[in-house]
Design a protein around this motif. Structure first.
Motif, PDB file in Angstrom:
ATOM      1  N   TYR A   1       0.840  -1.192   0.000  1.00 19.72           N
ATOM      2  CA  TYR A   1       0.000   0.000   0.000  1.00 19.72           C
ATOM      3  C   TYR A   1       0.872   1.237   0.000  1.00 19.72           C
ATOM      4  CZ  TYR A   1      -3.103  -3.688   1.308  1.00 19.72           C
ATOM      5  OH  TYR A   1      -3.777  -4.873   1.302  1.00 19.72           O
ATOM      6  N   GLN A   2       0.367   2.311  -0.577  1.00 19.99           N
ATOM      7  CA  GLN A   2       1.041   3.596  -0.529  1.00 19.99           C
ATOM      8  C   GLN A   2       0.196   4.531   0.315  1.00 19.99           C
ATOM      9  OE1 GLN A   2       1.298   4.442  -4.772  1.00 19.99           O
ATOM     10  NE2 GLN A   2       3.495   4.036  -4.692  1.00 19.99           N
ATOM     11  N   LEU A   3       0.839   5.210   1.276  1.00 20.89           N
ATOM     12  CA  LEU A   3       0.131   6.238   2.034  1.00 20.89           C
ATOM     13  C   LEU A   3       0.312   7.541   1.272  1.00 20.89           C
ATOM     14  CD1 LEU A   3      -1.510   6.980   4.563  1.00 20.89           C
ATOM     15  CD2 LEU A   3       0.660   7.616   5.635  1.00 20.89           C
ATOM     16  N   MET A   4      -0.782   8.068   0.761  1.00 20.68           N
ATOM     17  CA  MET A   4      -0.752   9.260  -0.067  1.00 20.68           C
ATOM     18  C   MET A   4      -1.314  10.454   0.697  1.00 20.68           C
ATOM     19  SD  MET A   4       0.482   7.884  -2.805  1.00 20.68           S
ATOM     20  CE  MET A   4       0.319   9.190  -4.023  1.00 20.68           C
TER      21      MET A   4
ATOM     22  N   ILE B   1       2.607  -6.713   5.991  1.00 20.30           N
ATOM     23  CA  ILE B   1       2.334  -6.020   4.732  1.00 20.30           C
ATOM     24  C   ILE B   1       3.387  -4.931   4.545  1.00 20.30           C
ATOM     25  CG2 ILE B   1      -0.149  -6.476   4.793  1.00 20.30           C
ATOM     26  CD1 ILE B   1      -0.511  -3.562   5.791  1.00 20.30           C
ATOM     27  N   LEU B   2       3.458  -4.395   3.339  1.00 25.25           N
ATOM     28  CA  LEU B   2       4.388  -3.305   3.051  1.00 25.25           C
ATOM     29  C   LEU B   2       3.615  -2.012   2.841  1.00 25.25           C
ATOM     30  CD1 LEU B   2       6.796  -5.090   0.527  1.00 25.25           C
ATOM     31  CD2 LEU B   2       7.148  -4.686   2.967  1.00 25.25           C
ATOM     32  N   ILE B   3       4.113  -0.933   3.434  1.00 29.11           N
ATOM     33  CA  ILE B   3       3.512   0.390   3.250  1.00 29.11           C
ATOM     34  C   ILE B   3       4.618   1.349   2.831  1.00 29.11           C
ATOM     35  CG2 ILE B   3       2.305   2.322   4.318  1.00 29.11           C
ATOM     36  CD1 ILE B   3       1.008   0.316   6.224  1.00 29.11           C
ATOM     37  N   GLN B   4       4.372   2.060   1.752  1.00 32.38           N
ATOM     38  CA  GLN B   4       5.345   3.035   1.254  1.00 32.38           C
ATOM     39  C   GLN B   4       4.842   4.445   1.543  1.00 32.38           C
ATOM     40  OE1 GLN B   4       5.860   3.106  -3.015  1.00 32.38           O
ATOM     41  NE2 GLN B   4       7.764   4.236  -2.867  1.00 32.38           N
ATOM     42  N   ASP B   5       5.739   5.292   2.043  1.00 30.25           N
ATOM     43  CA  ASP B   5       5.465   6.711   2.196  1.00 30.25           C
ATOM     44  C   ASP B   5       6.674   7.471   1.663  1.00 30.25           C
ATOM     45  OD1 ASP B   5       7.416   6.730   4.267  1.00 30.25           O
ATOM     46  OD2 ASP B   5       5.895   6.417   5.809  1.00 30.25           O
ATOM     47  N   ALA B   6       6.743   8.757   1.876  1.00 31.20           N
ATOM     48  CA  ALA B   6       7.842   9.570   1.342  1.00 31.20           C
ATOM     49  C   ALA B   6       9.197   9.199   1.946  1.00 31.20           C
ATOM     50  CB  ALA B   6       7.557  11.046   1.566  1.00 31.20           C
ATOM     51  N   TYR B   7       9.197   8.490   3.068  1.00 30.55           N
ATOM     52  CA  TYR B   7      10.436   8.109   3.735  1.00 30.55           C
ATOM     53  C   TYR B   7      10.943   6.728   3.314  1.00 30.55           C
ATOM     54  CZ  TYR B   7       8.950  11.983   6.663  1.00 30.55           C
ATOM     55  OH  TYR B   7       8.538  13.214   7.112  1.00 30.55           O
ATOM     56  N   GLY B   8      10.155   5.991   2.556  1.00 30.11           N
ATOM     57  CA  GLY B   8      10.576   4.662   2.130  1.00 30.11           C
ATOM     58  C   GLY B   8       9.476   3.636   2.309  1.00 30.11           C
TER      59      GLY B   8
ATOM     60  N   HIS C   1       7.969   0.398   4.485  1.00 31.22           N
ATOM     61  CA  HIS C   1       7.957  -0.106   5.856  1.00 31.22           C
ATOM     62  C   HIS C   1       7.226  -1.440   5.902  1.00 31.22           C
ATOM     63  CE1 HIS C   1       9.032   4.053   6.789  1.00 31.22           C
ATOM     64  NE2 HIS C   1       8.048   4.379   5.963  1.00 31.22           N
ATOM     65  N   THR C   2       7.777  -2.375   6.645  1.00 29.68           N
ATOM     66  CA  THR C   2       7.128  -3.657   6.879  1.00 29.68           C
ATOM     67  C   THR C   2       6.303  -3.529   8.154  1.00 29.68           C
ATOM     68  OG1 THR C   2       8.952  -4.834   5.830  1.00 29.68           O
ATOM     69  CG2 THR C   2       7.494  -6.120   7.254  1.00 29.68           C
ATOM     70  N   VAL C   3       5.018  -3.822   8.058  1.00 33.01           N
ATOM     71  CA  VAL C   3       4.100  -3.673   9.183  1.00 33.01           C
ATOM     72  C   VAL C   3       3.512  -5.036   9.515  1.00 33.01           C
ATOM     73  CG1 VAL C   3       2.010  -2.526  10.017  1.00 33.01           C
ATOM     74  CG2 VAL C   3       3.567  -1.311   8.461  1.00 33.01           C
ATOM     75  N   LYS C   4       3.673  -5.463  10.756  1.00 29.78           N
ATOM     76  CA  LYS C   4       3.131  -6.740  11.223  1.00 29.78           C
ATOM     77  C   LYS C   4       1.609  -6.678  11.261  1.00 29.78           C
ATOM     78  CE  LYS C   4       3.166  -9.905  15.112  1.00 29.78           C
ATOM     79  NZ  LYS C   4       3.516 -10.102  16.496  1.00 29.78           N
TER      80      LYS C   4
END
Length: 135
Positions: free
Chosen positions: A85-88, A119-126, A128-131
């Motif tokens: 997912y991308q946090l926009m 899961i993986l979440i992408q934001d402007a910082y890179g 992130h792996t989230v449990k």
């Protein structure tokens, strides 16, 4: 990134803060969504049973804060076919807030057969792996 109240006040008055404000206003005019760049972003992911199907619903929560920016809307954009997912953020010129606090939430809305342990979440910082925890 954690920041004290005193540091926040100094930063609000800084040249960098004014440049950031101008950048957000430019994005608000073009209405171009970008990867979120909030301070102190925290992510949580949960799975919970979907009705009585034996499948689960995925719930993702993000929380962070901004300054000095106009109003910012946060939302998740799923990457098709993956648990990524991308946090926009979508800036608007609706108003100006000295400090803003935001939460974005997303749910699959349907039962999913195999939600992974993370899961993986992408934001402007890179990225992130989230449990994924049980709800």
């Amino acid at each position: 990134m954690s920041i004290s109240k005193e540091d926040a006040i100094q930063q609000i008055q800084s040249i960098e803060a004014q440049e950031l404000l101008q950048q957000h206003r430019k994005q608000a005019i073009t209405k171009t969504p970008v990867l979120a760049k909030a301070y102190d972003l925290v992510y949580k992911a949960y799975k919970r049973p979907y009705v009585n199907t034996g499948d689960d619903v995925l719930i993702i929560i993000a929380n962070g804060w901004y300054f000095p920016t106009p109003e910012v809307k946060l939302y998740f954009e799923p990457v098709r076919g993956k648990f990524e997912y991308q946090l926009m953020q979508n800036n608007s010129n609706a108003g100006f807030n000295l400090a803003t606090y935001h939460t974005a939430q997303w749910t699959s809305g349907l039962g999913l057969k195999a939600i992974p342990d993370s899961i993986l979440i992408q934001d402007a910082y890179g990225t992130h792996t989230v449990k994924v925890e049980s709800f």
